[in-house]
Design a protein around this motif. Sequence first.
Motif, PDB file in Angstrom:
ATOM      1  N   TRP A   5     -22.499 -29.751 -43.593  1.00  0.00           N
ATOM      2  CA  TRP A   5     -22.282 -29.062 -44.865  1.00  0.00           C
ATOM      3  C   TRP A   5     -23.557 -29.092 -45.697  1.00  0.00           C
ATOM      4  O   TRP A   5     -24.341 -30.037 -45.625  1.00  0.00           O
ATOM      5  N   ALA A  65     -19.957 -25.819 -51.339  1.00  0.00           N
ATOM      6  CA  ALA A  65     -20.351 -26.400 -50.056  1.00  0.00           C
ATOM      7  C   ALA A  65     -20.228 -25.331 -48.982  1.00  0.00           C
ATOM      8  O   ALA A  65     -19.260 -24.571 -48.951  1.00  0.00           O
ATOM      9  N   ALA A 107     -22.521 -33.817 -47.413  1.00  0.00           N
ATOM     10  CA  ALA A 107     -23.288 -32.572 -47.419  1.00  0.00           C
ATOM     11  C   ALA A 107     -24.741 -32.852 -47.773  1.00  0.00           C
ATOM     12  O   ALA A 107     -25.032 -33.719 -48.598  1.00  0.00           O
TER      13      ALA A 107
END
Length: 178
Positions: A5, A65, A107
């Motif tokens: 991500w 995201a 992420a």
Amino acid sequence: MDEFWVFGYGSLMWNPGFAFEERLTARAFGFRRSLCVWSYVHRGTPEKPGLVLGLDRGGSCRGVAFRISREDREDVLDYLRRRELVTNVYREKMLPVLLGDGRQARAVGYVVDRQHVQYAGALGVEEAAEIVRASVGQSGPNDAYVFNTLAHLKEMRIRDHWLEGVGASVAARLQAAV
């Protein structure tokens, strides 16, 4: 889970520049969106620097995201590093995020380096507004950058009260000057 991500909190949210498989709203904890990076080229000059967004310590930040395919991972990382690490004012970090559908993930995100010469620090609304109102760089007026960011955030239904305060103060100052 081997998902990759990328977390965006500024222009990356509406102009990612890379292919992705999934896009969700997300919240990064421990960081906040802030006009904390001096811009000497795009939104200001060395003599009159402007301000651009950074992800700074404290609070939380709603953003977006992007889930990247395994095949695109290295290309996306290369692209992001060319885009975000030009002057090394940002550090690449793995951030814990809460995705809009309730899942938790990690992420890649770009966090401001507080030791870098371009770090402007935590500014108050009025101080940031005065800098933004008065600065222009190669990419145009600093206030256009802020107003564009706020318009995109509104379109995405993301509230940022501090940045909205800066925008309102800039707009009031511009109106008063007319």
